[in-house]
Scaffold this motif. Structure first.
Motif, PDB file in Angstrom:
ATOM      1  N   GLU A 276       8.702   8.478  13.074  1.00 49.76           N
ATOM      2  CA  GLU A 276       9.931   7.723  12.804  1.00 49.76           C
ATOM      3  C   GLU A 276       9.623   6.412  12.080  1.00 49.76           C
ATOM      4  N   TRP A 277       8.575   5.720  12.510  1.00 53.54           N
ATOM      5  CA  TRP A 277       8.171   4.454  11.897  1.00 53.54           C
ATOM      6  C   TRP A 277       7.813   4.683  10.428  1.00 53.54           C
ATOM      7  N   LEU A 278       7.033   5.720  10.156  1.00 50.26           N
ATOM      8  CA  LEU A 278       6.617   6.015   8.782  1.00 50.26           C
ATOM      9  C   LEU A 278       7.805   6.405   7.903  1.00 50.26           C
ATOM     10  N   LEU A 279       8.711   7.227   8.432  1.00 52.72           N
ATOM     11  CA  LEU A 279       9.892   7.628   7.667  1.00 52.72           C
ATOM     12  C   LEU A 279      10.755   6.409   7.328  1.00 52.72           C
ATOM     13  N   ALA A 280      10.882   5.490   8.281  1.00 54.09           N
ATOM     14  CA  ALA A 280      11.685   4.278   8.056  1.00 54.09           C
ATOM     15  C   ALA A 280      11.083   3.386   6.979  1.00 54.09           C
ATOM     16  N   ARG A 281       9.794   3.536   6.734  1.00 51.16           N
ATOM     17  CA  ARG A 281       9.121   2.703   5.737  1.00 51.16           C
ATOM     18  C   ARG A 281       8.820   3.448   4.444  1.00 51.16           C
ATOM     19  N   GLY A 282       9.429   4.602   4.268  1.00 48.57           N
ATOM     20  CA  GLY A 282       9.341   5.271   2.980  1.00 48.57           C
ATOM     21  C   GLY A 282       8.421   6.464   2.880  1.00 48.57           C
ATOM     22  N   ALA A 283       7.858   6.929   3.992  1.00 50.17           N
ATOM     23  CA  ALA A 283       7.035   8.138   3.922  1.00 50.17           C
ATOM     24  C   ALA A 283       7.928   9.294   3.476  1.00 50.17           C
ATOM     25  N   ASP A 284       7.446  10.070   2.537  1.00 52.66           N
ATOM     26  CA  ASP A 284       8.244  11.142   1.946  1.00 52.66           C
ATOM     27  C   ASP A 284       7.868  12.484   2.569  1.00 52.66           C
TER      28      ASP A 284
ATOM     29  N   CYS B 128       0.854  -1.191   0.000  1.00 43.94           N
ATOM     30  CA  CYS B 128       0.000   0.000   0.000  1.00 43.94           C
ATOM     31  C   CYS B 128       0.888   1.238   0.000  1.00 43.94           C
ATOM     32  N   ASP B 129       0.473   2.236  -0.732  1.00 42.41           N
ATOM     33  CA  ASP B 129       1.255   3.467  -0.879  1.00 42.41           C
ATOM     34  C   ASP B 129       1.228   4.260   0.418  1.00 42.41           C
ATOM     35  N   ILE B 130       2.363   4.330   1.077  1.00 41.25           N
ATOM     36  CA  ILE B 130       2.461   5.021   2.364  1.00 41.25           C
ATOM     37  C   ILE B 130       2.289   6.532   2.219  1.00 41.25           C
ATOM     38  N   ASN B 131       2.446   7.017   0.996  1.00 41.90           N
ATOM     39  CA  ASN B 131       2.336   8.455   0.731  1.00 41.90           C
ATOM     40  C   ASN B 131       1.002   8.857   0.117  1.00 41.90           C
ATOM     41  N   VAL B 132       0.028   7.935   0.100  1.00 45.13           N
ATOM     42  CA  VAL B 132      -1.261   8.251  -0.506  1.00 45.13           C
ATOM     43  C   VAL B 132      -1.914   9.411   0.249  1.00 45.13           C
ATOM     44  N   ASP B 133      -2.530  10.308  -0.516  1.00 41.87           N
ATOM     45  CA  ASP B 133      -3.198  11.469   0.064  1.00 41.87           C
ATOM     46  C   ASP B 133      -4.703  11.283  -0.090  1.00 41.87           C
ATOM     47  N   ASN B 134      -5.338  10.948   0.996  1.00 45.51           N
ATOM     48  CA  ASN B 134      -6.784  10.777   1.001  1.00 45.51           C
ATOM     49  C   ASN B 134      -7.353  11.744   2.043  1.00 45.51           C
ATOM     50  N   GLY B 135      -7.206  13.024   1.743  1.00 40.63           N
ATOM     51  CA  GLY B 135      -7.609  14.034   2.713  1.00 40.63           C
ATOM     52  C   GLY B 135      -6.529  14.282   3.748  1.00 40.63           C
ATOM     53  N   GLY B 136      -5.364  13.754   3.519  1.00 40.01           N
ATOM     54  CA  GLY B 136      -4.225  13.868   4.435  1.00 40.01           C
ATOM     55  C   GLY B 136      -3.391  12.608   4.335  1.00 40.01           C
ATOM     56  N   ARG B 137      -2.106  12.759   4.471  1.00 38.15           N
ATOM     57  CA  ARG B 137      -1.201  11.603   4.433  1.00 38.15           C
ATOM     58  C   ARG B 137      -0.946  11.109   5.851  1.00 38.15           C
ATOM     59  N   ALA B 138      -0.554   9.849   5.948  1.00 33.99           N
ATOM     60  CA  ALA B 138      -0.270   9.260   7.257  1.00 33.99           C
ATOM     61  C   ALA B 138       0.789  10.067   8.001  1.00 33.99           C
ATOM     62  N   LEU B 139       1.835  10.487   7.287  1.00 34.15           N
ATOM     63  CA  LEU B 139       2.904  11.260   7.925  1.00 34.15           C
ATOM     64  C   LEU B 139       2.373  12.595   8.446  1.00 34.15           C
ATOM     65  N   GLU B 140       1.525  13.255   7.680  1.00 29.48           N
ATOM     66  CA  GLU B 140       0.963  14.534   8.120  1.00 29.48           C
ATOM     67  C   GLU B 140       0.144  14.357   9.394  1.00 29.48           C
TER      68      GLU B 140
END
Length: 163
Positions: free
Chosen positions: A96-104, A72-84
């Motif tokens: 930190e967990w999200l960055l380690a798994r490729g969140a941009d 699943c795309d960790i950077n998908v924007d569905n009204g906000g990204r997981a990292l945001e």
């Protein structure tokens, strides 16, 4: 049963409610691919982790991890990204967990990359802290202590994003 769990999350059910219906055992083999529809739910899974009670955080994080491992795309924007969302909540471990798994963190949201959002959030907390501290003669008041904890979380998030 899995679809029921996904629907519960999509309908903004609490993580505990969703897990009570579908416990999502960790021993289940992980399917190899993630659909675009499932990727769209990734920010909701991140929100489930952020809003989970302490005893439900680990199972909610396991669901998020499973989705990421399935592609699943960790950077998908569905009204906000997981990292945001993690930045807004000041959740340094999840950032930190999200960055380690490729969140941009360089992907813009409303014209700002994640680092700028984290800095703006930190400045907001600093301003609120100063105002609250100036309005009281007791720096140990609960609201001052709560803002101080939020400041520490915001600083930790900013430090992660400035690496």
């Amino acid at each position: 049963m899995k679809k029921i769990f996904v629907l519960l999350l999509a309908l903004a059910a609490t993580t505990a409610q969703a897990l009570s219906v579908y416990p999502y055992p960790t021993a289940t083999p992980t399917p190899s691919t993630c659909t675009a529809e499932e990727s769209q739910l990734l920010p909701r899974l991140a929100l489930a982790v952020l809003s989970a009670d302490a005893d439900q955080r680990e199972p909610a994080l396991a669901l998020l991890d499973r989705a990421v491992r399935r592609g699943c795309d960790i950077n998908v924007d569905n009204g906000g990204r997981a990292l945001e969302l993690a930045i807004q909540f000041g959740d340094a471990p999840l950032v930190e967990w999200l960055l380690a798994r490729g969140a941009d963190p360089s992907l813009p949201r409303a014209g700002e990359p994640a680092a700028a959002q984290a800095e703006a959030l930190l400045q907001d907390w600093l301003r609120l802290y100063s105002q609250t501290l100036a309005a009281t003669d007791n720096p140990r008041r609960p609201e001052v202590l709560a803002i101080n904890r939020a400041l520490k979380r915001a600083r930790a998030v900013r430090a992660l994003l400035s690496r």
